[in-house]
Scaffold this motif. Structure first.
Motif, PDB file in Angstrom:
ATOM      1  N   PHE A 131       0.831  -1.199   0.000  1.00  0.00           N
ATOM      2  CA  PHE A 131       0.000   0.000   0.000  1.00  0.00           C
ATOM      3  C   PHE A 131       0.866   1.248   0.000  1.00  0.00           C
ATOM      4  O   PHE A 131       0.657   2.171  -0.781  1.00  0.00           O
ATOM      5  CB  PHE A 131      -0.945   0.015   1.212  1.00  0.00           C
ATOM      6  CG  PHE A 131      -1.969   1.079   1.085  1.00  0.00           C
ATOM      7  CD1 PHE A 131      -3.099   0.855   0.311  1.00  0.00           C
ATOM      8  CD2 PHE A 131      -1.791   2.317   1.664  1.00  0.00           C
ATOM      9  CE1 PHE A 131      -4.029   1.855   0.131  1.00  0.00           C
ATOM     10  CE2 PHE A 131      -2.725   3.316   1.495  1.00  0.00           C
ATOM     11  CZ  PHE A 131      -3.850   3.072   0.725  1.00  0.00           C
ATOM     12  N   THR A 135       1.478   4.015  -3.153  1.00  0.00           N
ATOM     13  CA  THR A 135       1.038   5.396  -2.982  1.00  0.00           C
ATOM     14  C   THR A 135       2.128   6.401  -3.347  1.00  0.00           C
ATOM     15  O   THR A 135       1.842   7.522  -3.717  1.00  0.00           O
ATOM     16  CB  THR A 135       0.613   5.622  -1.510  1.00  0.00           C
ATOM     17  OG1 THR A 135      -0.343   4.636  -1.178  1.00  0.00           O
ATOM     18  CG2 THR A 135       0.009   6.976  -1.304  1.00  0.00           C
ATOM     19  N   PRO A 137       4.474   8.590  -5.235  1.00  0.00           N
ATOM     20  CA  PRO A 137       4.643   8.992  -6.634  1.00  0.00           C
ATOM     21  C   PRO A 137       6.059   8.647  -7.097  1.00  0.00           C
ATOM     22  O   PRO A 137       7.016   8.719  -6.324  1.00  0.00           O
ATOM     23  CB  PRO A 137       4.463  10.508  -6.599  1.00  0.00           C
ATOM     24  CG  PRO A 137       3.848  10.820  -5.279  1.00  0.00           C
ATOM     25  CD  PRO A 137       4.242   9.721  -4.351  1.00  0.00           C
ATOM     26  N   PHE A 139       8.305  10.118  -8.865  1.00  0.00           N
ATOM     27  CA  PHE A 139       9.405  11.077  -8.770  1.00  0.00           C
ATOM     28  C   PHE A 139       9.968  11.146  -7.356  1.00  0.00           C
ATOM     29  O   PHE A 139      11.166  11.372  -7.165  1.00  0.00           O
ATOM     30  CB  PHE A 139       8.982  12.470  -9.267  1.00  0.00           C
ATOM     31  CG  PHE A 139       7.639  12.944  -8.834  1.00  0.00           C
ATOM     32  CD1 PHE A 139       7.483  13.650  -7.669  1.00  0.00           C
ATOM     33  CD2 PHE A 139       6.518  12.696  -9.623  1.00  0.00           C
ATOM     34  CE1 PHE A 139       6.239  14.107  -7.282  1.00  0.00           C
ATOM     35  CE2 PHE A 139       5.263  13.154  -9.241  1.00  0.00           C
ATOM     36  CZ  PHE A 139       5.126  13.858  -8.071  1.00  0.00           C
ATOM     37  N   LEU A 140       9.100  10.891  -6.372  1.00  0.00           N
ATOM     38  CA  LEU A 140       9.566  10.906  -4.987  1.00  0.00           C
ATOM     39  C   LEU A 140      10.472   9.698  -4.725  1.00  0.00           C
ATOM     40  O   LEU A 140      11.554   9.822  -4.140  1.00  0.00           O
ATOM     41  CB  LEU A 140       8.345  10.853  -4.066  1.00  0.00           C
ATOM     42  CG  LEU A 140       8.412  11.593  -2.742  1.00  0.00           C
ATOM     43  CD1 LEU A 140       8.785  13.041  -2.969  1.00  0.00           C
ATOM     44  CD2 LEU A 140       7.075  11.509  -2.026  1.00  0.00           C
ATOM     45  N   ILE A 242       9.258  10.517 -16.558  1.00  0.00           N
ATOM     46  CA  ILE A 242       9.702  11.050 -15.272  1.00  0.00           C
ATOM     47  C   ILE A 242      10.970  10.354 -14.808  1.00  0.00           C
ATOM     48  O   ILE A 242      11.931  10.986 -14.384  1.00  0.00           O
ATOM     49  CB  ILE A 242       8.566  10.908 -14.227  1.00  0.00           C
ATOM     50  CG1 ILE A 242       7.474  11.932 -14.526  1.00  0.00           C
ATOM     51  CG2 ILE A 242       9.103  11.084 -12.820  1.00  0.00           C
ATOM     52  CD1 ILE A 242       6.281  11.850 -13.623  1.00  0.00           C
TER      53      ILE A 242
ATOM     54  N   ILE C 204      -1.404  12.205  -8.553  1.00  0.00           N
ATOM     55  CA  ILE C 204      -0.078  11.842  -9.052  1.00  0.00           C
ATOM     56  C   ILE C 204       0.107  12.403 -10.459  1.00  0.00           C
ATOM     57  O   ILE C 204       1.171  12.916 -10.810  1.00  0.00           O
ATOM     58  CB  ILE C 204       0.127  10.307  -9.037  1.00  0.00           C
ATOM     59  CG1 ILE C 204       0.124   9.811  -7.595  1.00  0.00           C
ATOM     60  CG2 ILE C 204       1.421   9.912  -9.731  1.00  0.00           C
ATOM     61  CD1 ILE C 204       0.438   8.344  -7.432  1.00  0.00           C
ATOM     62  N   ALA C 207       0.571  16.300 -10.211  1.00  0.00           N
ATOM     63  CA  ALA C 207       1.877  16.592  -9.624  1.00  0.00           C
ATOM     64  C   ALA C 207       2.995  16.147 -10.565  1.00  0.00           C
ATOM     65  O   ALA C 207       4.016  16.823 -10.695  1.00  0.00           O
ATOM     66  CB  ALA C 207       2.014  15.895  -8.271  1.00  0.00           C
ATOM     67  N   GLY C 208       2.777  15.031 -11.240  1.00  0.00           N
ATOM     68  CA  GLY C 208       3.789  14.526 -12.167  1.00  0.00           C
ATOM     69  C   GLY C 208       4.024  15.496 -13.311  1.00  0.00           C
ATOM     70  O   GLY C 208       5.167  15.789 -13.654  1.00  0.00           O
ATOM     71  N   GLY C 224       3.853  19.147  -6.798  1.00  0.00           N
ATOM     72  CA  GLY C 224       4.788  18.575  -7.771  1.00  0.00           C
ATOM     73  C   GLY C 224       5.823  19.614  -8.199  1.00  0.00           C
ATOM     74  O   GLY C 224       7.020  19.341  -8.290  1.00  0.00           O
ATOM     75  N   LEU C 227       8.344  20.213  -5.479  1.00  0.00           N
ATOM     76  CA  LEU C 227       9.348  19.141  -5.435  1.00  0.00           C
ATOM     77  C   LEU C 227      10.396  19.356  -6.518  1.00  0.00           C
ATOM     78  O   LEU C 227      11.597  19.185  -6.301  1.00  0.00           O
ATOM     79  CB  LEU C 227       8.680  17.790  -5.663  1.00  0.00           C
ATOM     80  CG  LEU C 227       8.019  17.158  -4.453  1.00  0.00           C
ATOM     81  CD1 LEU C 227       7.165  15.981  -4.874  1.00  0.00           C
ATOM     82  CD2 LEU C 227       9.094  16.690  -3.478  1.00  0.00           C
ATOM     83  N   GLY C 245       6.697  16.641  -0.236  1.00  0.00           N
ATOM     84  CA  GLY C 245       6.684  15.200  -0.484  1.00  0.00           C
ATOM     85  C   GLY C 245       5.779  14.483   0.500  1.00  0.00           C
ATOM     86  O   GLY C 245       4.963  13.647   0.116  1.00  0.00           O
ATOM     87  N   ILE C 248       2.070  15.290  -0.206  1.00  0.00           N
ATOM     88  CA  ILE C 248       1.485  14.579  -1.348  1.00  0.00           C
ATOM     89  C   ILE C 248       1.274  13.106  -0.995  1.00  0.00           C
ATOM     90  O   ILE C 248       0.247  12.503  -1.316  1.00  0.00           O
ATOM     91  CB  ILE C 248       2.397  14.757  -2.574  1.00  0.00           C
ATOM     92  CG1 ILE C 248       1.601  14.601  -3.849  1.00  0.00           C
ATOM     93  CG2 ILE C 248       3.547  13.800  -2.617  1.00  0.00           C
ATOM     94  CD1 ILE C 248       2.362  15.078  -5.050  1.00  0.00           C
ATOM     95  N   PHE C 249       2.225  12.549  -0.270  1.00  0.00           N
ATOM     96  CA  PHE C 249       2.147  11.151   0.116  1.00  0.00           C
ATOM     97  C   PHE C 249       0.932  10.897   1.008  1.00  0.00           C
ATOM     98  O   PHE C 249       0.132   9.991   0.761  1.00  0.00           O
ATOM     99  CB  PHE C 249       3.445  10.775   0.831  1.00  0.00           C
ATOM    100  CG  PHE C 249       3.477   9.361   1.324  1.00  0.00           C
ATOM    101  CD1 PHE C 249       3.476   8.318   0.427  1.00  0.00           C
ATOM    102  CD2 PHE C 249       3.512   9.093   2.685  1.00  0.00           C
ATOM    103  CE1 PHE C 249       3.514   7.012   0.877  1.00  0.00           C
ATOM    104  CE2 PHE C 249       3.542   7.794   3.133  1.00  0.00           C
ATOM    105  CZ  PHE C 249       3.545   6.751   2.232  1.00  0.00           C
ATOM    106  N   ILE C 252      -2.488  11.392  -0.903  1.00  0.00           N
ATOM    107  CA  ILE C 252      -2.811  10.293  -1.814  1.00  0.00           C
ATOM    108  C   ILE C 252      -3.224   9.061  -1.017  1.00  0.00           C
ATOM    109  O   ILE C 252      -4.198   8.380  -1.320  1.00  0.00           O
ATOM    110  CB  ILE C 252      -1.603   9.960  -2.724  1.00  0.00           C
ATOM    111  CG1 ILE C 252      -1.330  11.131  -3.665  1.00  0.00           C
ATOM    112  CG2 ILE C 252      -1.874   8.703  -3.527  1.00  0.00           C
ATOM    113  CD1 ILE C 252      -0.073  10.969  -4.476  1.00  0.00           C
ATOM    114  N   MET C 253      -2.480   8.818   0.079  1.00  0.00           N
ATOM    115  CA  MET C 253      -2.771   7.653   0.892  1.00  0.00           C
ATOM    116  C   MET C 253      -4.189   7.738   1.465  1.00  0.00           C
ATOM    117  O   MET C 253      -4.943   6.758   1.397  1.00  0.00           O
ATOM    118  CB  MET C 253      -1.757   7.557   2.023  1.00  0.00           C
ATOM    119  CG  MET C 253      -1.919   6.325   2.830  1.00  0.00           C
ATOM    120  SD  MET C 253      -0.341   5.595   3.137  1.00  0.00           S
ATOM    121  CE  MET C 253       0.080   6.393   4.641  1.00  0.00           C
TER     122      MET C 253
END
Lengths: 304, 508, 279
Positions: A131, A135, A137, A139-140, A242, C204, C207-208, C224, C227, C245, C248-249, C252-253
């Motif tokens: 999970f 989640t 992304p 790029f991270l 990316i 995502i 932000a991407g 995004g 970052l 970061g 965003i994490f 999304i979660m």
């Protein structure tokens, strides 16, 4: 045969977007050749390049060239787009392939493990990890990996030069989200399969559990995996952009971003066409292998 | 039957991985050869000095050399020439060095020098306009060069990378035979150049076996590559990251350079045609803070084109400094009234401009954001366009303002940049600045042999442009090169032109 | 699993989602500093009472930028999901109900759009039309609506021949009545679940694109883009990528967990169904 209208549609959309874009290719061409931009020279160049003709005429010319494998010439470098793409494409394709391989190698055993030990510690750990991993992304993940493994631990090069060794981090980045997704799907598919009557039957007959899983359950779960693969190709091809940027991987995605920044539209166009072709053909392959793996579909098709 | 199928997938995977390994050989093993890897954010498509600015690249990687070289005080000194002298205002005599060999084994003669110069004149407009050669006659090792007009800076122009001497016969953008200390082993356009020692080099045997130019588009990655030791040196580490190298493992070498960061104003764009708007922008340029704080001290504020160590520098010019209130007042007086969202407007037209810049000069995007912040305080709306390259925009003239940077005296003389940038129709006069008085002064400069008079003219030309707010000067960048501590004698010349030479070394 | 547990999970994650949403909505009114205000005397400051997350390279408050960035990232994702949900469903329902040539054309169009890997088309559209948040959203919308059309169509087709629809038709209901009163309510479940799970996907995506420099333009705060900005100097100033970061994490979660719990609530167990999601 459904492919033909799809391919035509792809080219129409691709050309249409280009047609609508605010940039003037004639102006670009003048600048490229070092000719002063003035209304007169612009008009002459537009006529010369056929840009004053109606949309369909221009489209027809463009797609005829496309059939001949001529995607035009890059604004930035003056080299044929086809050539530029051929230089980068192998890198992108191998990155995507490596990600697929990695995904399969990791997700099948872990998915199986989680399913067999349903609600056990392993199952729980894998579920949480997938999970979280799913989640993050891309790029991270990429930034973290490069910082930890390339800069701090120095196990990996910072600059990917296209070598196999420098492929590891980009592959992990690209594969991570997909792997997590696959593990969850494979787990679900296997659980469903384990619940089927033939498994119960086999167990009742005293067939070894391991044997049941390897011989039958896994085989039947292949359907899920093939379906997933077909759907993932699109994600992979898009995701490479990316990843390639972060790791300076010399592939198509990096090239197209450079092209976008330089407003080098022919290269962008070539990129889209190629990606679509790959995507469509892989999906065709998936369909075929799906039929191969699933006799039921084949049968019903033949009847129909 | 099913079991057969379940076996094909693993074997396919194995086959594919083998194929992948075949395409991408594993990384190089540690090598006993002395190899210096130089990282840069600049990409070049060609090795040919006649192509655009590629000469800077070919010279920087030790592939080509020119007849004359600038010394540390920026004075022209002989290089491939043995000597040069001025015979009369339009005649120069150059004696070429003996025993120089091109990388293809051919000897360099006065005739091959002539061919090389004539070739570049026919292909490159900057070379044609800079060298102003009418005719070249060859007599033994002596070239007698007639110029189309009195040409006091001819030796300086011979230093320009486009004047590099190459074998003019058999060549392409990917195949160039120079006389330099390194020859090309492998060159990827817009990518890396791998150079190896040229054993017949006229100056002697180079200490390095190999020199690699490593192209890395992203400056963050470049920084990490220098940290991890994948590259040995770079001149393109962004200012704020330099602190990471302030330790015993690295040497940071910083020299003042004549590189100036400035704004091109497009005098043909409706808003920028208004002098009040340009003046307001110039008043909003908080140069001291940009240089000291935003760029971490990696540049010094600029008033004009030239840094303080030159006799025609900005310190001799008069210009208004940073004054936000004055900027606001200037806009107010010109009829730009503040709107509800803070953006000014005149007759319903918003004071909205687009500023573009490019990424290969790592400090520029950051600078652009700082400029944007200050301009917004003055009441502008600023859209930023950060691009890989702004050349097309400049050439086509479809821009409001572009932040750019030039080395203004690569040749140790102000004439070339003034002529190209500020003269009507000049090759870099993308903003279409035109002032008859200024053009006249530049024409005088072109034929003036007296140094002091030249300095005065250079100052006056700049002052005229400043009075009209034709450009927005921001700062002179220091040229900072960071090397690992075992790198010895790698040139860090203020002109930015020279790369490794015979004495450049890497110790164990 | 007990139904109660599923319901509790759903409530918790709905509450968290609403909280994030509210934070994004109210963000600009509660932040301590102007997210766009550059203070050149205060660049790259560590966290302090005045700047809870410190400042960035231009002396802007990172906390304020992260909070206000939520608005851009989350609202644009929600707007996106809303648009593609409505449009895609409408196309799917219309084409399945109308049938015939219209249906064929609609499905061909979705085939064609599906033939483009979504991020590839997004990059191309952004590349041709220029960057900017609006273009990024248009782009993502163009490539994402098809799955709703497909799903809605298959749902309607599955329901169309069922007895209760037939009954409704015999009772004299008109076409639109049948669609809206009888088919739609029963077809909505999987569509809504898909939409809920799509919020994170779209985040995502947005932000991407910004990370690639094709989304918002500076100085607009967006996660995004932040970052991407912080990337060059993250060794010295890790906060510039750490805070956006983490933001965003977590978002999304939470939205993904919300989507999962919604699925569990609406469709207790459909392992086969999940296999058809896009990875």
């Amino acid at each position: 045969m459904q492919l033909i209208p799809i391919l035509i549609g792809i080219t129409v959309i691709n050309f249409g977007i280009m047609y609508l874009s605010p940039s003037d290719p004639a102006e670009r061409q003048l600048v490229l050749r070092g000719i002063m931009v003035s209304p007169e020279t612009l008009e002459a160049m537009r006529a010369d390049m056929g840009l004053d003709r109606p949309f369909w005429v221009q489209y027809g010319r463009w797609s005829l060239n496309l059939l001949k494998g001529d995607l035009g010439v890059s604004f930035a470098s003056g080299r044929p787009v086809m050539l530029e793409i051929w230089e980068c494409l192998p890198y992108t394709v191998s990155l995507a392939l490596a990600a697929v391989i990695m995904t399969m190698v990791v997700s099948i055993p872990l998915g199986l493990l989680a399913a067999v030990r349903q609600n056990g510690v392993w199952d729980y750990l894998i579920r949480v990890a997938t999970f979280v991993g799913g989640t993050m992304p891309g790029f991270l993940v990429g930034l973290l990996l490069i910082y930890v493994f390339a800069l701090r631990l120095r196990w990996q090069p910072v600059i990917s030069d296209g070598s196999l060794r420098s492929m590891i981090l980009p592959t992990i980045t690209l594969a991570l989200a997909m792997t997590c997704k696959y593990i969850r799907q494979i787990r679900a598919a296997i659980l469903e399969e384990l619940d089927k009557e033939y498994v119960w039957g086999a167990r009742a007959r005293g067939v070894k559990e391991r044997y049941v899983i390897y011989r039958n359950v896994l085989k039947n779960s292949m359907l899920t995996i093939v379906t997933l693969l077909g759907l993932s190709v699109g994600y992979l091809l898009g995701g490479t952009a990316i990843v390639e940027i972060i790791f300076t991987w010399p592939g198509m995605g990096k090239r197209v971003m450079e092209a976008i920044n330089m407003r080098d539209y022919p290269v962008v166009q070539g990129y889209v066409i190629w990606m679509a072709i790959i995507f469509v053909s892989v999906n065709l392959l998936t369909d075929l292998s799906y039929r191969l793996l699933n006799p039921r579909i084949r049968l019903s098709d033949e009847v129909a | 039957m099913i079991s057969v199928r379940s076996r094909w997938l693993p074997s396919l995977i194995a086959a594919l991985s083998l194929a992948a390994m075949a395409i991408f050989p594993a990384g190089l093993e540690a090598d006993p050869v002395k190899e210096l890897k130089y990282g840069s954010t600049f990409e070049y498509a060609s090795l040919d000095p006649a192509d655009d600015f590629s000469g800077w690249f070919s010279m920087g990687i030790g592939l080509v050399e020119s007849l004359v070289k600038l010394d540390d005080q920026m004075r022209p000194t002989p290089w491939l020439a043995e000597s040069f002298e001025n015979v009369d205002p339009t005649t120069w005599k150059v004696t070429v060095r003996e025993n120089v060999t091109f990388h293809n084994g051919q000897p360099m003669t006065a005739q091959s020098v002539k061919d090389s110069l004539e070739r570049v004149i026919s292909l490159n407009d900057r070379a044609k306009g800079g060298l102003l050669i009418e005719s070249i006659t060859v007599d033994g090792r002596v070239l007698t060069i007639k110029t189309t007009q009195p040409h006091p800076t001819f030796p300086n122009v011979l230093c320009d990378p486009f004047s590099s001497i190459i074998f003019a016969g058999d060549l392409s953008p990917l195949k160039v035979y120079g006389t330099g200390v390194f020859k090309v082993d492998k060159f990827t356009p817009k990518g890396n150049a791998n150079m190896v020692r040229f054993d017949e080099y006229w100056g002697g045997r180079a200490k390095l076996d190999k020199f690699d130019y490593v192209y890395v588009a992203d400056s963050g990655t470049l920084t990490m590559a220098l940290q991890s030791g994948e590259i040995d040196a770079s001149g393109d580490i962004p200012g704020p990251s330099r602190d990471l190298f302030k330790n015993a493992d690295y040497i940071i070498d910083s020299v003042p350079s004549s590189r100036v960061m400035f704004l091109f104003y497009n005098l043909k764009s409706p808003l920028l045609a208004d002098d009040a708007v340009r003046r307001a922008i110039n008043l909003s340029l908080d140069k001291a803070t940009f240089c000291q704080v935003i760029l971490n001290g990696s540049c010094v504020p600029a008033t004009g084109l030239f840094p303080d160590y030159l006799p025609y520098s900005g310190s001799r010019l008069k210009a208004e400094g940073y004054d936000l209130e004055a900027a606001k007042a200037a806009l107010e007086a010109a009829g730009y009234k503040a709107g509800s969202d803070g953006v000014r407007a005149k007759d319903g037209k918003r004071l909205s401009i687009t500023i573009s810049t490019y990424t290969s000069r790592v400090e520029l995007p950051l600078l652009a954001e700082a400029v944007q912040a200050r301009l917004q305080e003055a009441g502008f709306e600023v859209k930023l366009d950060i691009m890989e390259s702004v050349e097309d925009r400049l050439q086509a003239g479809n821009f409001d303002a572009i932040i750019y940077s030039y080395v203004t005296t690569p040749l140790g003389d102000p004439q070339s940049i003034l002529e190209n940038l500020m003269r009507t129709g000049g090759a870099y006069n993308f903003g279409k600045y035109s002032d008859p008085g200024s053009d006249e002064l530049i024409d005088k400069l072109k034929v003036e042999f007296d140094q002091n008079q030249r300095y005065e003219l250079a100052v006056s030309v700049q002052q005229k442009a400043l009075d009209k707010n034709a450009f927005g000067f921001i700062g002179h960048l220091n040229r900072t090169q960071i090397t690992k501590k075992n790198v010895v004698k790698l040139s860090n010349h203020p002109s930015d032109m020279y790369g490794p030479d015979m004495d450049t070394d890497i110790t164990q | 699993m007990a139904r109660d547990k599923v319901r509790t999970r759903f409530l918790v994650f709905s509450a968290l989602s609403v909280a994030i949403f509210a934070g994004a909505l109210l963000g600009p009114f509660i932040v301590p500093n102007d997210p766009l205000k550059a203070d050149f005397q205060m660049v790259n400051q560590p966290p302090s009472a005045r700047f809870p997350f410190g400042t960035d390279k231009l002396g802007r408050c990172l906390f304020s930028r992260v909070v206000c960035g939520a608005r851009v990232t989350i609202f644009s994702s929600l707007a996106l999901v809303g648009v593609i949900f409505v449009f895609g469903t409408a196309v799917g329902v219309a084409s399945s109900y109308a049938g015939g040539r219209f249906d064929t054309v609609c499905m061909r169009v979705t085939d064609i759009v599906l033939a483009f890997p979504d991020m590839v088309l997004a990059i191309a559209v952004a590349g041709f039309l220029g960057g900017g948040l609006t273009n990024a959203i248009i782009t993502l919308a163009c490539v994402s609506w098809t799955k709703y059309a497909r799903l809605a169509r298959s749902q309607v087709l599955a329901l169309r021949d069922q007895a209760f629809i037939e009954a409704a038709r015999l009772a004299g209901n008109t076409g639109p009545q049948i669609i809206f009163r009888h088919i739609m309510p029963n077809a909505m479940g999987p569509l809504i679940v898909t939409a809920a799970l799509d919020i994170g996907v779209m985040m995502i995506g947005v932000a991407g694109l910004s990370f690639l420099g094709l989304g918002v333009r500076p100085p607009t705060p967006e996660w995004g883009a932040m970052l991407n900005e912080g990337r060059t100097y993250f060794q010295q100033y890790p906060g510039t990528i750490f805070f956006p970061g983490v933001a965003i994490f977590i978002s999304i979660m939470v939205f993904n967990l919300f989507g999962d719990s919604l699925r569990d609530l609406l469709a207790p167990r459909q392992p086969g169904e999940t296999a058809k999601e896009m990875p």
